[in-house]
Enzyme design. Sequence first.
Site, short mmCIF file in Angstrom:
data_model
loop_
_atom_site.label_atom_id
_atom_site.label_comp_id
_atom_site.label_asym_id
_atom_site.label_seq_id
_atom_site.Cartn_x
_atom_site.Cartn_y
_atom_site.Cartn_z
N GLY A 46 -24.14 79.09 89.19
CA GLY A 46 -22.89 79.58 88.63
C GLY A 46 -23.12 80.92 87.97
N GLN A 51 -21.56 87.59 82.09
CA GLN A 51 -23.00 87.63 82.36
C GLN A 51 -23.42 88.90 83.09
OE1 GLN A 51 -23.14 83.39 84.03
NE2 GLN A 51 -25.09 83.57 82.95
N CYS A 97 -29.57 78.54 81.98
CA CYS A 97 -28.59 79.63 82.07
C CYS A 97 -29.30 80.90 82.51
CB CYS A 97 -27.92 79.82 80.70
SG CYS A 97 -26.68 81.12 80.70
N LEU A 98 -28.71 81.61 83.45
CA LEU A 98 -29.33 82.86 83.93
C LEU A 98 -29.43 83.88 82.80
CD1 LEU A 98 -27.58 83.25 87.41
CD2 LEU A 98 -29.91 82.49 86.98
N HIS A 139 -19.70 74.73 81.86
CA HIS A 139 -20.67 75.73 81.39
C HIS A 139 -20.12 77.15 81.64
CE1 HIS A 139 -25.04 77.22 81.19
NE2 HIS A 139 -24.37 78.27 81.63
N GLU A 140 -19.60 77.38 82.86
CA GLU A 140 -19.10 78.73 83.20
C GLU A 140 -17.83 79.06 82.42
OE1 GLU A 140 -21.05 80.62 84.68
OE2 GLU A 140 -22.35 79.00 85.31
N HIS A 143 -18.61 80.41 79.12
CA HIS A 143 -19.03 81.82 79.10
C HIS A 143 -17.82 82.74 78.89
CE1 HIS A 143 -23.29 82.07 79.88
NE2 HIS A 143 -23.23 81.30 80.96
ZN LIG Z 1 -24.86 80.34 81.79
#
Ligand SMILES: [Zn+2]
Length: 190
Positions: A46, A51, A97-98, A139-140, A143
């Site tokens: 995701g 991000q 998480c990236l 989660h997304e 963000h």
């Molecule tokens: Zn994340």
Amino acid sequence: MAIREIFYANDPRLRQKAKKVKNFGPQLKKLVDDMLETMHHACGVGLAGPQIGVMRRIFVAEIPADEDNPHSGKPFVLINPEVIWLSEEMEEGQEGCLSIPNWYGLVNRAKCVEVKAKNVRGKTIRLKGDGFLARVFQHENDHLNGILFIDHIKDKEKLWQILPEDMEAQEAQVGEVAQTEAEAVETPTT
Ligand SMILES: [Zn+2]
């Protein structure tokens, strides 16, 4: 298409609320293509606008193909998403998480979620996710509101760091069979 730079949690943009997408033109299509390419390149499941420094309410998601899950192995693009229903039933599961490399944690989230959003052409879509996909959607969506998965973890024991060199050291020690198992439990990052 282009791979965009992924920003880390210390970037203030990761803590801001993203604004609604208003223009559904060719630039949005290009952004979506870039987001999908960036997510695939980073081996994530995701990726949300903030991000990559795009403060708009948009995220992409794709969970690995699994023949038991009809929602797996295909990309989802959600623009201006709204969570319209969360199951009362909660489930604790691993997340990464990236934007927070090498950190993993156990997060309690609703097991199922229903989301209303626009697709890239501006058409309203409704999606239901359960299990891992529901987790990724939540989660997304967080963000887009400046929330990170670590914010949900109150118990320090449920947050841990695995450095790449630790993974290599582990892989060097274990045999091939054990390594396959280790890969199976690896937490996808979003
Ligand atoms: Zn994340």
